[in-house]
Scaffold this motif. Structure first.
Motif, PDB file in Angstrom:
ATOM      1  N   VAL A  94       0.863  -1.184   0.000  1.00 40.01           N
ATOM      2  CA  VAL A  94       0.000   0.000   0.000  1.00 40.01           C
ATOM      3  C   VAL A  94       0.895   1.228   0.000  1.00 40.01           C
ATOM      4  N   VAL A  95       0.559   2.216  -0.822  1.00 39.38           N
ATOM      5  CA  VAL A  95       1.288   3.483  -0.825  1.00 39.38           C
ATOM      6  C   VAL A  95       0.340   4.608  -0.419  1.00 39.38           C
ATOM      7  N   VAL A  96       0.932   5.657   0.146  1.00 41.96           N
ATOM      8  CA  VAL A  96       0.150   6.825   0.553  1.00 41.96           C
ATOM      9  C   VAL A  96       1.027   8.071   0.424  1.00 41.96           C
ATOM     10  N   LEU A  97       0.396   9.154   0.070  1.00 36.25           N
ATOM     11  CA  LEU A  97       1.046  10.460   0.061  1.00 36.25           C
ATOM     12  C   LEU A  97       0.450  11.214   1.239  1.00 36.25           C
ATOM     13  N   GLY A  98       1.268  11.473   2.257  1.00 33.45           N
ATOM     14  CA  GLY A  98       0.718  12.132   3.432  1.00 33.45           C
ATOM     15  C   GLY A  98       1.750  12.350   4.517  1.00 33.45           C
ATOM     16  N   ASP A  99       1.252  12.838   5.634  1.00 36.71           N
ATOM     17  CA  ASP A  99       2.068  13.191   6.787  1.00 36.71           C
ATOM     18  C   ASP A  99       2.777  11.952   7.343  1.00 36.71           C
ATOM     19  N   PRO A 100       4.107  11.937   7.329  1.00 34.75           N
ATOM     20  CA  PRO A 100       4.822  10.755   7.820  1.00 34.75           C
ATOM     21  C   PRO A 100       4.580  10.476   9.300  1.00 34.75           C
ATOM     22  N   GLU A 101       4.329  11.501  10.074  1.00 32.36           N
ATOM     23  CA  GLU A 101       4.060  11.277  11.495  1.00 32.36           C
ATOM     24  C   GLU A 101       2.733  10.537  11.679  1.00 32.36           C
ATOM     25  N   TYR A 102       1.720  10.954  10.933  1.00 33.07           N
ATOM     26  CA  TYR A 102       0.413  10.299  11.041  1.00 33.07           C
ATOM     27  C   TYR A 102       0.473   8.877  10.492  1.00 33.07           C
ATOM     28  N   TYR A 103       0.939   8.717   9.263  1.00 36.03           N
ATOM     29  CA  TYR A 103       0.910   7.402   8.633  1.00 36.03           C
ATOM     30  C   TYR A 103       1.987   6.464   9.169  1.00 36.03           C
ATOM     31  N   GLY A 104       3.010   7.008   9.795  1.00 38.74           N
ATOM     32  CA  GLY A 104       4.017   6.177  10.421  1.00 38.74           C
ATOM     33  C   GLY A 104       3.447   5.289  11.511  1.00 38.74           C
ATOM     34  N   ARG A 105       2.396   5.731  12.167  1.00 41.38           N
ATOM     35  CA  ARG A 105       1.789   4.917  13.237  1.00 41.38           C
ATOM     36  C   ARG A 105       1.212   3.607  12.721  1.00 41.38           C
ATOM     37  N   PHE A 106       0.964   3.539  11.402  1.00 40.60           N
ATOM     38  CA  PHE A 106       0.443   2.317  10.789  1.00 40.60           C
ATOM     39  C   PHE A 106       1.558   1.447  10.210  1.00 40.60           C
ATOM     40  N   GLY A 107       2.790   1.943  10.255  1.00 42.34           N
ATOM     41  CA  GLY A 107       3.922   1.201   9.728  1.00 42.34           C
ATOM     42  C   GLY A 107       4.431   1.684   8.380  1.00 42.34           C
ATOM     43  N   PHE A 108       3.839   2.747   7.839  1.00 43.03           N
ATOM     44  CA  PHE A 108       4.322   3.296   6.580  1.00 43.03           C
ATOM     45  C   PHE A 108       5.706   3.904   6.782  1.00 43.03           C
ATOM     46  N   THR A 109       6.577   3.707   5.794  1.00 41.73           N
ATOM     47  CA  THR A 109       7.916   4.286   5.773  1.00 41.73           C
ATOM     48  C   THR A 109       8.148   4.869   4.376  1.00 41.73           C
ATOM     49  N   PRO A 110       9.187   5.677   4.193  1.00 43.52           N
ATOM     50  CA  PRO A 110       9.433   6.227   2.850  1.00 43.52           C
ATOM     51  C   PRO A 110       9.454   5.113   1.794  1.00 43.52           C
ATOM     52  N   ALA A 111       8.693   5.324   0.734  1.00 43.92           N
ATOM     53  CA  ALA A 111       8.530   4.296  -0.303  1.00 43.92           C
ATOM     54  C   ALA A 111       9.851   3.929  -0.966  1.00 43.92           C
ATOM     55  N   GLY A 112      10.787   4.864  -1.023  1.00 43.16           N
ATOM     56  CA  GLY A 112      12.082   4.586  -1.629  1.00 43.16           C
ATOM     57  C   GLY A 112      12.801   3.422  -0.973  1.00 43.16           C
ATOM     58  N   ARG A 113      12.527   3.160   0.282  1.00 33.39           N
ATOM     59  CA  ARG A 113      13.142   2.025   0.979  1.00 33.39           C
ATOM     60  C   ARG A 113      12.714   0.695   0.372  1.00 33.39           C
ATOM     61  N   HIS A 114      11.611   0.723  -0.369  1.00 34.91           N
ATOM     62  CA  HIS A 114      11.088  -0.487  -1.008  1.00 34.91           C
ATOM     63  C   HIS A 114      11.244  -0.414  -2.528  1.00 34.91           C
ATOM     64  N   GLU A 115      12.097   0.527  -2.972  1.00 38.19           N
ATOM     65  CA  GLU A 115      12.347   0.751  -4.398  1.00 38.19           C
ATOM     66  C   GLU A 115      11.063   1.106  -5.151  1.00 38.19           C
ATOM     67  N   VAL A 116      10.222   1.894  -4.493  1.00 38.90           N
ATOM     68  CA  VAL A 116       8.976   2.374  -5.072  1.00 38.90           C
ATOM     69  C   VAL A 116       9.034   3.891  -5.068  1.00 38.90           C
ATOM     70  N   SER A 117       8.603   4.496  -6.166  1.00 42.29           N
ATOM     71  CA  SER A 117       8.574   5.957  -6.245  1.00 42.29           C
ATOM     72  C   SER A 117       7.202   6.421  -6.720  1.00 42.29           C
ATOM     73  N   GLY A 118       6.922   7.661  -6.434  1.00 47.72           N
ATOM     74  CA  GLY A 118       5.638   8.224  -6.830  1.00 47.72           C
ATOM     75  C   GLY A 118       5.790   9.234  -7.944  1.00 47.72           C
ATOM     76  N   PRO A 119       4.702   9.560  -8.589  1.00 51.37           N
ATOM     77  CA  PRO A 119       4.733  10.526  -9.680  1.00 51.37           C
ATOM     78  C   PRO A 119       4.679  11.971  -9.200  1.00 51.37           C
ATOM     79  N   PHE A 120       4.828  12.180  -7.897  1.00 47.54           N
ATOM     80  CA  PHE A 120       4.689  13.507  -7.305  1.00 47.54           C
ATOM     81  C   PHE A 120       6.042  14.040  -6.865  1.00 47.54           C
ATOM     82  N   GLU A 121       6.243  15.329  -7.028  1.00 51.37           N
ATOM     83  CA  GLU A 121       7.471  15.951  -6.530  1.00 51.37           C
ATOM     84  C   GLU A 121       7.210  16.439  -5.111  1.00 51.37           C
ATOM     85  N   VAL A 122       7.532  15.587  -4.158  1.00 52.61           N
ATOM     86  CA  VAL A 122       7.348  15.880  -2.742  1.00 52.61           C
ATOM     87  C   VAL A 122       8.592  15.404  -2.001  1.00 52.61           C
TER      88      VAL A 122
END
Length: 152
Positions: A94-122
């Motif tokens: 699952v990918v999400v664009l959002g606040d890392p503090e909020y989504y981190g509580r669910f286990g989300f980490t920067p997508a680049g760690r999984h060799e996944v990138s987004g189409p957004f410049e953020v």
């Protein structure tokens, strides 16, 4: 619509309902005692990778909570329910664009760690990924969101 400054996110949900990316079992709502919708989390299909490494993943968006119910755990409830449903369906990522503090509580980490990138410049920390139990190291590559996301 009350959860956002304008109608874009509500319009996005309507457009996604008409799109092949729609997965009905992964649209989660919370209702109050009177049956009014007070929260919503949506997971839709997206493609990741190029022709050689293409695979399916899910996009978490939008997540909305009625203003009078915000900061009361409703958002966390619908997000956790959506992630559980995705895991039970055998989804991998699952990918999400959002606040890392909020989504981190669910286990989300920067997508680049999984060799996944987004189409957004953020900033890297804001485009995040969550591998689920079925994750096997893929898919990897650039995420291609469904058409309804393009205008948002």
């Amino acid at each position: 619509m009350a959860a956002f400054p304008g109608p874009d996110e509500a319009d996005l949900v309507d457009a996604l309902r008409r799109d092949p990316a729609w997965l009905p079992g992964l649209s989660i709502v919370a209702v109050d005692g009177a049956g009014l919708v007070i929260g919503h989390a949506l997971l839709t299909r997206l493609r990741v990778g190029d022709a050689a490494t293409t695979g399916d993943a899910l996009a978490l968006a939008p997540v909305a909570v009625a203003p009078e119910w915000q900061r009361r755990g409703v958002g966390e409830l619908v997000v956790r329910a959506a992630l559980t449903a995705a895991e039970e369906a055998g989804e991998k990522l699952v990918v999400v664009l959002g606040d890392p503090e909020y989504y981190g509580r669910f286990g989300f980490t920067p997508a680049g760690r999984h060799e996944v990138s987004g189409p957004f410049e953020v900033p890297e920390a804001y485009f995040q990924a969550l591998p689920l139990a079925a994750y096997d190291g893929g898919p990897r590559g650039l995420c291609r969101y469904p058409e309804p996301f393009v205008g948002v």
